[in-house]
Design a protein around this motif. Structure first.
Motif, PDB file in Angstrom:
ATOM      1  N   VAL B  86      56.204 -21.216  -6.628  1.00 53.96           N
ATOM      2  CA  VAL B  86      57.278 -20.485  -5.961  1.00 53.96           C
ATOM      3  C   VAL B  86      56.711 -19.555  -4.893  1.00 53.96           C
ATOM      4  O   VAL B  86      57.156 -19.567  -3.737  1.00 53.96           O
ATOM      5  CB  VAL B  86      58.098 -19.686  -6.994  1.00 53.96           C
ATOM      6  CG1 VAL B  86      59.194 -18.903  -6.297  1.00 53.96           C
ATOM      7  CG2 VAL B  86      58.677 -20.617  -8.031  1.00 53.96           C
ATOM      8  N   LYS B  87      55.686 -18.757  -5.274  1.00 55.88           N
ATOM      9  CA  LYS B  87      55.171 -17.800  -4.288  1.00 55.88           C
ATOM     10  C   LYS B  87      54.275 -18.467  -3.262  1.00 55.88           C
ATOM     11  O   LYS B  87      54.413 -18.242  -2.075  1.00 55.88           O
ATOM     12  CB  LYS B  87      54.387 -16.700  -5.002  1.00 55.88           C
ATOM     13  CG  LYS B  87      55.272 -15.737  -5.767  1.00 55.88           C
ATOM     14  CD  LYS B  87      54.437 -14.615  -6.332  1.00 55.88           C
ATOM     15  CE  LYS B  87      55.260 -13.678  -7.177  1.00 55.88           C
ATOM     16  NZ  LYS B  87      54.390 -12.838  -8.009  1.00 55.88           N
ATOM     17  N   LEU B  90      55.855 -22.883  -2.051  1.00 55.80           N
ATOM     18  CA  LEU B  90      57.195 -22.984  -1.469  1.00 55.80           C
ATOM     19  C   LEU B  90      57.328 -22.113  -0.219  1.00 55.80           C
ATOM     20  O   LEU B  90      57.837 -22.561   0.813  1.00 55.80           O
ATOM     21  CB  LEU B  90      58.228 -22.575  -2.524  1.00 55.80           C
ATOM     22  CG  LEU B  90      59.537 -23.350  -2.502  1.00 55.80           C
ATOM     23  CD1 LEU B  90      59.255 -24.838  -2.535  1.00 55.80           C
ATOM     24  CD2 LEU B  90      60.407 -22.950  -3.680  1.00 55.80           C
ATOM     25  N   SER B  91      56.838 -20.870  -0.287  1.00 51.85           N
ATOM     26  CA  SER B  91      56.976 -20.002   0.886  1.00 51.85           C
ATOM     27  C   SER B  91      56.151 -20.547   2.044  1.00 51.85           C
ATOM     28  O   SER B  91      56.596 -20.536   3.190  1.00 51.85           O
ATOM     29  CB  SER B  91      56.559 -18.569   0.542  1.00 51.85           C
ATOM     30  OG  SER B  91      55.231 -18.553   0.107  1.00 51.85           O
ATOM     31  N   GLY B  92      54.950 -21.056   1.733  1.00 52.38           N
ATOM     32  CA  GLY B  92      54.131 -21.633   2.784  1.00 52.38           C
ATOM     33  C   GLY B  92      54.765 -22.870   3.378  1.00 52.38           C
ATOM     34  O   GLY B  92      54.735 -23.086   4.594  1.00 52.38           O
ATOM     35  N   TYR B  93      55.379 -23.669   2.514  1.00 55.21           N
ATOM     36  CA  TYR B  93      56.026 -24.913   2.960  1.00 55.21           C
ATOM     37  C   TYR B  93      57.160 -24.604   3.935  1.00 55.21           C
ATOM     38  O   TYR B  93      57.245 -25.186   5.016  1.00 55.21           O
ATOM     39  CB  TYR B  93      56.551 -25.638   1.726  1.00 55.21           C
ATOM     40  CG  TYR B  93      57.275 -26.924   1.994  1.00 55.21           C
ATOM     41  CD1 TYR B  93      56.577 -28.077   2.315  1.00 55.21           C
ATOM     42  CD2 TYR B  93      58.651 -26.993   1.884  1.00 55.21           C
ATOM     43  CE1 TYR B  93      57.246 -29.257   2.537  1.00 55.21           C
ATOM     44  CE2 TYR B  93      59.327 -28.176   2.098  1.00 55.21           C
ATOM     45  CZ  TYR B  93      58.614 -29.310   2.430  1.00 55.21           C
ATOM     46  OH  TYR B  93      59.280 -30.480   2.646  1.00 55.21           O
ATOM     47  N   LEU B  94      58.012 -23.635   3.537  1.00 59.40           N
ATOM     48  CA  LEU B  94      59.137 -23.293   4.415  1.00 59.40           C
ATOM     49  C   LEU B  94      58.633 -22.736   5.737  1.00 59.40           C
ATOM     50  O   LEU B  94      59.092 -23.135   6.807  1.00 59.40           O
ATOM     51  CB  LEU B  94      60.042 -22.280   3.717  1.00 59.40           C
ATOM     52  CG  LEU B  94      60.778 -22.836   2.491  1.00 59.40           C
ATOM     53  CD1 LEU B  94      61.605 -21.755   1.830  1.00 59.40           C
ATOM     54  CD2 LEU B  94      61.660 -24.003   2.894  1.00 59.40           C
ATOM     55  N   LEU B  95      57.669 -21.820   5.664  1.00 58.02           N
ATOM     56  CA  LEU B  95      57.124 -21.223   6.889  1.00 58.02           C
ATOM     57  C   LEU B  95      56.492 -22.280   7.783  1.00 58.02           C
ATOM     58  O   LEU B  95      56.771 -22.339   8.984  1.00 58.02           O
ATOM     59  CB  LEU B  95      56.057 -20.195   6.521  1.00 58.02           C
ATOM     60  CG  LEU B  95      56.490 -18.742   6.419  1.00 58.02           C
ATOM     61  CD1 LEU B  95      55.313 -17.894   5.986  1.00 58.02           C
ATOM     62  CD2 LEU B  95      57.002 -18.271   7.771  1.00 58.02           C
ATOM     63  N   TRP B 144      48.974 -14.310  -3.399  1.00 56.29           N
ATOM     64  CA  TRP B 144      49.643 -15.561  -3.043  1.00 56.29           C
ATOM     65  C   TRP B 144      49.719 -15.742  -1.540  1.00 56.29           C
ATOM     66  O   TRP B 144      49.925 -16.861  -1.058  1.00 56.29           O
ATOM     67  CB  TRP B 144      51.037 -15.625  -3.647  1.00 56.29           C
ATOM     68  CG  TRP B 144      51.964 -14.535  -3.187  1.00 56.29           C
ATOM     69  CD1 TRP B 144      52.154 -13.342  -3.802  1.00 56.29           C
ATOM     70  CD2 TRP B 144      52.797 -14.538  -2.036  1.00 56.29           C
ATOM     71  NE1 TRP B 144      53.044 -12.594  -3.095  1.00 56.29           N
ATOM     72  CE2 TRP B 144      53.469 -13.303  -2.007  1.00 56.29           C
ATOM     73  CE3 TRP B 144      53.046 -15.472  -1.020  1.00 56.29           C
ATOM     74  CZ2 TRP B 144      54.372 -12.968  -1.001  1.00 56.29           C
ATOM     75  CZ3 TRP B 144      53.943 -15.125  -0.017  1.00 56.29           C
ATOM     76  CH2 TRP B 144      54.605 -13.893  -0.010  1.00 56.29           C
ATOM     77  N   GLU B 145      49.525 -14.657  -0.770  1.00 60.25           N
ATOM     78  CA  GLU B 145      49.650 -14.777   0.685  1.00 60.25           C
ATOM     79  C   GLU B 145      48.634 -15.761   1.254  1.00 60.25           C
ATOM     80  O   GLU B 145      48.962 -16.571   2.132  1.00 60.25           O
ATOM     81  CB  GLU B 145      49.470 -13.416   1.360  1.00 60.25           C
ATOM     82  CG  GLU B 145      50.538 -12.394   1.030  1.00 60.25           C
ATOM     83  CD  GLU B 145      50.216 -11.595  -0.218  1.00 60.25           C
ATOM     84  OE1 GLU B 145      49.287 -12.000  -0.944  1.00 60.25           O
ATOM     85  OE2 GLU B 145      50.884 -10.588  -0.474  1.00 60.25           O
ATOM     86  N   ALA B 148      49.767 -19.272   0.580  1.00 62.09           N
ATOM     87  CA  ALA B 148      50.846 -19.654   1.490  1.00 62.09           C
ATOM     88  C   ALA B 148      50.272 -19.986   2.866  1.00 62.09           C
ATOM     89  O   ALA B 148      50.711 -20.940   3.519  1.00 62.09           O
ATOM     90  CB  ALA B 148      51.874 -18.536   1.586  1.00 62.09           C
TER      91      ALA B 148
END
Lengths: 291, 280
Positions: B86-87, B90-95, B144-145, B148
């Motif tokens: 999730v952290k 998913l956030s990396g994928y969307l970005l 997690w940054e 991502a």
């Protein structure tokens, strides 16, 4: 040929961006150093410093190039091309694992594809799993494969090659199944009117017409195979290979070493994929498939 | 010995059932049933062989043991899942996909840039970008940054190349028709070119799902908080707790399939008009 100028422009732009980013990322450390030394830096001094730090956050391209030259060409000239500090040695380790895995994976992939095309039961039971397995992050099991194979006494080249094989065999299966099925009903009927046996129609029709698909999958498989070899080198504790150089560099904060290993890996990938491209063009031209 | 015999029997039964089923006319049920039987047979054989040959659980744990561990450590697995998937992923994928999409639209207006960027982009898509992981960990820390960020770099190029190709998928006739309707650039983009590009865009999105998970997991090998699927895998391998490793792999497999399946479902809903979605 008409793409040369635009491509060059983009490449130059990337390098320019890289230099600018190096200034931006390394400036805080340079200013920090200057403050402690009690001097104020002019802009040109600051820029010069950001491009020549020993452990920069982002090394400038010429620093990486110098490091690569120092660990490849320079060492080769001194006759120590295969010493443990040379990138040629590490590239060779990674390359051999990649090639072994690629050859195994391609062989397995083609064999499985032939089975799937000629056996209906296999098609229905194996094919969905081959496709499903592509959605699974298979690289996650790389450390386990290494350790388990080590425990039963297999170490060195083979475990890494097995990971490479795992990664490179899926594209080959999918591409070859598509390729072996690419002859239309008309062509298959023609073979039948010539009273061709199953083997004959395989060697003379199905296999030749699958070649364009095969080469496309080989390119993907080769790139995946290199990734597999590099990741396979991580859990072995940074002994040898480009992946080990990456890990060692990240342990000791040697950014220049990381970038040089990374760029060498990129060059290796480009070389291998380009090589397949050349073979592809030659083969397809000899077979009369491209003009 | 009994277990080995059982493995053989399971193999014969499973294979026989599949041969029988595949000779029958293919229906929806048989198409679903055959791979399921194949998978179940494999698991049964695995279980029987591990028991029969008495293979140490350090080498290859039996499926029953893995299932036990999986059921027993769901809270741990859930926290790892949140951290990594999730952290990180998913956030990396969307970005990454979002940035690549914007970039593709911007590049599309300038044929010069497009001609330059497309070869560079497809070249970069073949590179071992996963090697950026240690650099990203160094730049963005252990949290997690950094994961991502790795995911952003990994999904960016496949998505960019696919979107740019997709935007070229319309032919002259269709664009001429839009011009006779007096549609401007944006109207043509929204009503003709983007819909036509959707199959390509979804191809990029699908490729990205696997890459995102791989990127997030591998990046944790280079440093992470004491949490996450990649961290757990590398630690458990060191402790020879293979049953936990396999549990994480099951989670990864489930997440990967669900992620891919979700994007595929979305594709079905959006590109219902495309030949590849019709007539099946």
């Amino acid at each position: 040929m008409r793409n040369v100028v635009p491509v060059l422009t983009v490449v130059v732009a990337i390098f320019a961006l890289w230099y600018v980013a190096a200034i931006a990322l390394n400036a805080p450390w340079a200013e920090d150093k200057a403050k402690r030394a009690g001097v104020t830096l002019t802009t040109s001094q600051l820029i010069a410093d950001t491009w020549s730090q020993k452990k920069p956050k982002l090394p400038a391209p010429h620093q990486v190039a110098a490091e690569i030259w120092k660990t490849t060409g320079d060492m080769a000239l001194k006759g120590r091309a295969f010493s443990k500090r040379s990138l040629i040695y590490h590239s060779w380790i990674t390359f051999s694992a990649t090639m072994l895995g690629f050859i195994l994976g391609t062989g397995l992939g083609i064999a499985l594809a032939i089975g799937i095309v000629y056996n209906r039961t296999m098609d229905m039971s194996v094919m969905p799993w081959v496709i499903a397995s592509q959605t699974i992050p298979i690289l996650a099991i790389a450390p386990m494969i290494i350790v388990v194979l080590n425990a039963i006494g297999i170490s060195g080249l083979l475990p890494k090659a097995i990971i490479s094989m795992y990664l490179s065999f899926f594209p080959v299966v999918v591409g070859m199944v598509k390729g072996l099925r690419s002859p239309g009903a008309m062509e298959l009927d023609q073979m039948r009117t010539w009273n061709a046996s199953g083997t004959q129609s395989f060697w003379r029709l199905r296999l030749p017409s699958s070649m364009p698909y095969l080469f496309t999958s080989l390119k993907i498989g080769m790139a995946a195979s290199l990734v597999g070899a590099i990741v396979g080198e991580l859990p072995t504790g940074a002994v040898a290979g480009l992946g080990a150089r990456l890990l060692a560099g990240s342990y000791y904060g040697q950014t220049i070493q990381i970038w040089s290993a990374l760029l060498t890996a990129a060059a290796l990938a480009a070389l291998l994929v380009g090589l397949i491209g050349i073979v592809q063009r030659y083969t397809l031209r000899r077979m009369g498939m491209v003009r | 010995m009994i277990w080995l015999m059982a493995a053989l029997v399971a193999w014969i039964l499973g294979w026989g059932a599949n041969i029988w089923l595949s000779r029958r006319p293919a229906t929806r049920t048989t198409r679903l049933l055959v791979p399921v039987i194949f998978g179940l047979t494999l698991i049964v054989i695995w279980e029987c062989v591990v028991r029969g040959l008495d293979i140490s659980k350090v080498l290859l744990p039996a499926p029953s043991l893995i299932a036990q561990t999986f059921a027993g450590s769901t809270t741990l697995l859930w926290r790892d899942f949140v951290q990594t998937v999730v952290k990180g992923a998913l956030s990396g994928y969307l970005l990454g996909c979002g940035a690549a999409f914007m970039m593709a639209i911007a590049v599309d207006r300038f044929p010069f840039l497009k001609r330059g960027l497309l070869p560079v982009g497809s070249f970069a898509a073949a590179l071992p970008i996963i090697g950026m992981a240690p650099i990203m960990v160094m730049w963005f820390g252990f949290g997690w940054e950094s994961k991502a960020a790795v995911v952003v770099v990994m999904v960016f190029f496949p998505m960019l190349v696919n979107t740019v190709q997709g935007l070229e998928a319309t032919d002259v006739m269709q664009r001429d028709l839009m011009r006779t309707y007096a549609a401007g650039y944006w109207k043509t983009l929204l009503k003709l070119r983007l819909p036509a590009a959707m199959p390509f865009i979804f191809n990029g999105l699908k490729i990205g799902t696997t890459l995102a998970l791989i990127g997030a997991i591998i990046a944790e090998f280079f440093g992470s908080p004491t949490l996450g699927m990649g961290f757990r895998i590398s630690i458990s391998v060191g402790q020879l707790a293979m049953d936990l490793v396999w549990s994480e792999i099951i989670v990864a497999a489930l997440v990967g399939s669900a992620f891919y399946g979700g994007v595929a479902l979305l594709e079905k809903a959006v590109t219902f008009w495309h030949p590849s979605q019709r007539g099946r």
